[in-house]
Motif scaffolding. Structure first.
Motif, short mmCIF file in Angstrom:
data_model
loop_
_atom_site.label_atom_id
_atom_site.label_comp_id
_atom_site.label_asym_id
_atom_site.label_seq_id
_atom_site.Cartn_x
_atom_site.Cartn_y
_atom_site.Cartn_z
N UNK A 1 1.99 8.44 -14.44
CA UNK A 1 1.91 7.03 -14.96
C UNK A 1 2.38 5.81 -14.01
N UNK A 2 3.34 6.27 -13.23
CA UNK A 2 3.96 5.45 -12.43
C UNK A 2 2.92 4.99 -11.26
N UNK A 3 2.18 6.09 -11.02
CA UNK A 3 1.22 5.73 -9.75
C UNK A 3 0.24 4.93 -10.47
N UNK A 4 -0.51 5.29 -11.59
CA UNK A 4 -1.54 4.42 -12.24
C UNK A 4 -1.04 3.01 -12.30
N UNK B 1 0.85 -1.26 -0.13
CA UNK B 1 0.05 0.14 -0.05
C UNK B 1 0.85 1.27 0.01
N UNK B 2 2.18 1.28 0.58
CA UNK B 2 2.99 2.36 0.46
C UNK B 2 3.45 2.97 -0.72
N UNK B 3 3.46 1.89 -1.78
CA UNK B 3 3.93 2.28 -3.10
C UNK B 3 2.87 3.49 -3.81
N UNK B 4 1.61 2.79 -3.75
CA UNK B 4 0.61 3.80 -4.41
C UNK B 4 0.49 5.32 -3.65
N UNK B 5 0.65 5.20 -2.44
CA UNK B 5 0.50 6.30 -1.50
C UNK B 5 1.64 7.30 -1.76
N UNK C 1 4.09 0.36 -18.51
CA UNK C 1 3.82 1.63 -17.76
C UNK C 1 5.04 2.16 -17.12
N UNK C 2 5.61 1.17 -16.71
CA UNK C 2 6.78 1.57 -15.51
C UNK C 2 7.95 1.96 -16.42
N UNK D 1 3.31 12.79 -7.10
CA UNK D 1 2.32 13.42 -8.41
C UNK D 1 2.10 14.93 -7.72
N UNK D 2 1.55 14.74 -6.53
CA UNK D 2 1.15 16.06 -6.04
C UNK D 2 1.93 17.17 -5.72
#
Length: 146
Positions: free
Chosen positions: A49-52, A12-16, A76-77, A22-23
């Motif tokens: 793109x990395x986040x998606x 879960x830490x990666x997408x957060x 994507x990566x 991005x922000x």
């Protein structure tokens, strides 16, 4: 703590972290002078793109789908890091033109992109089935545009 719990928290830490990056890049893009936004935009698109890609990978993993690292998801990566790596090489221009109204509105709405993407790609059911989420999103969008 169980090993499975630690793995889930780490996953879960990666997408957060991606949404946070991005922000930050979007805010820095908005603050950059006109003509110097292209490198920041490239970096922002790369991190987005990395986040998606990370959110999609996390969702597949949570659904029990494995072996997706060798799939088209890996593109994507690669594309994300290519955009981030090329961002310092993009040219900056000196422009004296004022930002147009549509461009200024797009800059105001940009910070909502990572949050919307995180919500959109992490949903377990279609967004259209959640009227509260749709109403709040429309209200926030209209408030930001005015």
């Amino acid at each position: 703590m169980e090993q499975e719990t630690v793995a889930h928290i780490t996953q879960m830490a990666y997408p957060i972290a991606d949404v946070f990056m991005v922000s930050v890049v979007i805010v820095l893009t908005m603050r950059a002078a006109r003509g110097r936004r292209l490198p920041w935009l490239s970096m922002g698109l790369g991190f987005w793109t990395l986040a998606i890609t990370d959110l999609t990978y996390m969702r597949f993993t949570l659904e029990g789908i494995t072996g997706v690292t060798g799939s088209p998801l890996a593109l994507g990566w690669v594309f994300a890091f290519l955009l981030v790596g090329l961002s310092p090489l993009l040219p900056e221009t000196d422009s004296t033109h004022k930002d147009g109204r549509a461009y200024a509105a797009a800059l105001v709405l940009l910070p909502y992109l990572p949050v919307f993407s995180a919500v959109f790609f992490s949903r377990s059911r279609p967004i259209g089935e959640d009227p509260i989420l749709v109403d709040v999103a429309l209200e926030r969008t209209l408030q930001g545009a005015s």
